[in-house]
Design a protein around this motif. Structure first.
Motif, mmCIF file in Angstrom:
data_model
loop_
_atom_site.group_PDB
_atom_site.id
_atom_site.type_symbol
_atom_site.label_atom_id
_atom_site.label_comp_id
_atom_site.label_asym_id
_atom_site.label_seq_id
_atom_site.Cartn_x
_atom_site.Cartn_y
_atom_site.Cartn_z
ATOM 1 N N ASP A 1 -0.249 0.342 10.263
ATOM 2 C CA ASP A 1 0.304 1.128 9.154
ATOM 3 C C ASP A 1 1.010 0.222 8.149
ATOM 4 N N MET A 2 1.728 -0.771 8.666
ATOM 5 C CA MET A 2 2.397 -1.724 7.773
ATOM 6 C C MET A 2 1.382 -2.505 6.943
ATOM 7 N N MET A 3 0.279 -2.888 7.575
ATOM 8 C CA MET A 3 -0.757 -3.631 6.864
ATOM 9 C C MET A 3 -1.359 -2.783 5.739
ATOM 10 N N LYS A 4 -1.581 -1.510 5.999
ATOM 11 C CA LYS A 4 -2.139 -0.627 4.969
ATOM 12 C C LYS A 4 -1.171 -0.478 3.795
ATOM 13 N N ILE A 5 0.128 -0.368 4.130
ATOM 14 C CA ILE A 5 1.121 -0.241 3.057
ATOM 15 C C ILE A 5 1.173 -1.529 2.232
ATOM 16 N N MET A 6 1.105 -2.679 2.901
ATOM 17 C CA MET A 6 1.146 -3.948 2.174
ATOM 18 C C MET A 6 -0.077 -4.111 1.281
ATOM 19 N N ASP A 7 -1.191 -3.496 1.663
ATOM 20 C CA ASP A 7 -2.385 -3.544 0.821
ATOM 21 C C ASP A 7 -2.152 -2.886 -0.541
ATOM 22 N N GLN A 8 -1.089 -2.078 -0.644
ATOM 23 C CA GLN A 8 -0.756 -1.414 -1.897
ATOM 24 C C GLN A 8 0.142 -2.288 -2.776
ATOM 25 N N ASN A 9 0.032 -3.592 -2.579
ATOM 26 C CA ASN A 9 0.717 -4.585 -3.418
ATOM 27 C C ASN A 9 2.214 -4.672 -3.146
ATOM 28 N N PHE A 10 2.615 -4.489 -1.875
ATOM 29 C CA PHE A 10 3.991 -4.720 -1.471
ATOM 30 C C PHE A 10 4.098 -6.096 -0.811
ATOM 31 N N GLY B 1 16.463 -3.843 10.850
ATOM 32 C CA GLY B 1 16.671 -5.110 11.535
ATOM 33 C C GLY B 1 15.731 -6.145 10.958
ATOM 34 N N ASP B 2 15.289 -7.042 11.814
ATOM 35 C CA ASP B 2 14.332 -8.061 11.382
ATOM 36 C C ASP B 2 12.896 -7.632 11.652
ATOM 37 N N PHE B 3 12.690 -6.393 12.028
ATOM 38 C CA PHE B 3 11.364 -5.843 12.294
ATOM 39 C C PHE B 3 10.696 -5.547 10.964
ATOM 40 N N ARG B 4 9.755 -6.410 10.576
ATOM 41 C CA ARG B 4 9.144 -6.259 9.258
ATOM 42 C C ARG B 4 7.866 -7.079 9.143
#
Length: 328
Positions: free
Chosen positions: A104-113, A154-157
């Motif tokens: 899910d994080m990877m998909k969100i990052m694909d949106q230019n984050f 936290g550092d979870f990112r």
């Protein structure tokens, strides 16, 4: 290398097998261009042996062993400096933060984050004191800080390479990684998740460590404590002026009040203000002293997969911005 997973570990022998099993399942879609970096922060149990076993079973797993215990933030920094991926995923070894939300994080990052950080919507398996202190810590830190740091994180990112390079360019020794990413900027977004109980072992953040961590965070991202100390000094001067006027007035009216309670109260108040001010100044001076030494953050004693391309002719392994001499 597309994806790097960085996990600092300290006395997590019992958690390593399940941690690696779950991470291997999560990174399976990118297994041909992924690495899992486990950083042993000078553990005193069998954590390093467990990391070596994981590397033997799955070469995608890399192990770094620090020469001594340097703390969670330094161990995390060591892993981040060794990471080669275009995207870097950070989590703790206790698996309270679920690695399964990485897709899910990877998909969100694909949106230019550039940064997708986890925000804890609830914290299972933690004491009431832990939950209340964590809630108060983030709100107090944001009230005092010059930088807006997301609450309940936290550092979870998951971070991009350019966001990580910006953070690694910061030279400070007292690390507060989540604050450093907030200061670096770029496009950031939260993803909420429930935090699970620790799967094994015990917390590495008792009250003393939490207070030290909070002090590093506060002094690293705010000068407001110094301003508060200045205002307290002015307040004490104002109270002193008022008391002086009262004393001289009493002398003129020949109505001096006997007793020592007011004197003791005044001495205690001013002594407390002075000691508080000295303590705040001492924290900042101490940080300047440690920064001025320019010591390396850490040394590596072992590595499961040495990268010869990063070795100079004299046998020094370059980890991060400074050469690191191997101790074993």
């Amino acid at each position: 290398m597309h994806l790097s997973v960085v996990v600092p570990c300290y006395n997590e022998n019992a958690a390593i097998p399940l941690l690696v099993e779950r991470l291997l399942a999560v990174v399976a879609p990118w297994q041909d261009s992924a690495e899992i970096i486990l950083v042993d922060d000078g553990s005193s149990d069998g954590t390093w042996e467990a990391i070596e076993d994981a590397h033997t079973l799955a070469p995608i797993v890399r192990g770094l062993r620090l020469s001594a215990n340097r703390g969670h933030q330094v161990a995390l920094t060591a892993g981040l400096e060794a990471a080669r991926g275009a995207r870097i995923f950070m989590l703790d070894a206790d698996l309270q933060d679920p690695p399964e939300i990485l897709p899910d994080m990877m998909k969100i990052m694909d949106q230019n984050f550039d940064v997708v950080y986890g925000r804890r919507e609830k914290r299972d398996g933690e004491t009431l004191f832990k939950r209340l202190s964590a809630w108060g810590f983030y709100r107090f830190l944001n009230a005092m800080s010059d930088v807006s740091i997301p609450n309940d994180t936290g550092d979870f990112r998951l971070v991009s390479r350019r966001a990580l390079d910006a953070v690694l360019a910061m030279p400070e020794r007292s690390r507060f990684v989540r604050g450093m990413f907030a200061w670096a900027g770029f496009r950031q977004v939260a993803i909420e998740y429930p935090r699970a109980p620790r799967i094994a072992g015990e917390t590495k953040y008792p009250l003393r460590a939490m207070l030290r961590f909070a002090t590093d965070a506060l002094t690293g991202f705010s000068t407001k404590p110094l301003k508060i100390a200045t205002r307290l000094s002015f307040l004490s001067l104002a109270v002193t002026a008022f008391m002086a006027a009262y004393v001289f007035g009493s002398l003129l009216m020949f109505s001096t009040a006997p007793g020592w309670a007011s004197v003791v109260l005044a001495i205690s108040f001013f002594s407390g203000v002075q000691l508080l001010t000295l303590g705040i100044l001492g924290e900042y001076v101490g940080r300047l002293y440690m920064e001025a030494k320019q010591r390396p953050l850490y040394f590596l004693s072992q590595e499961t997969q040495p990268t010869t391309q990063n070795m100079d002719p004299e046998g020094e392994a370059r980890v991060g911005p400074a050469p690191v001499r191997r101790l074993a």
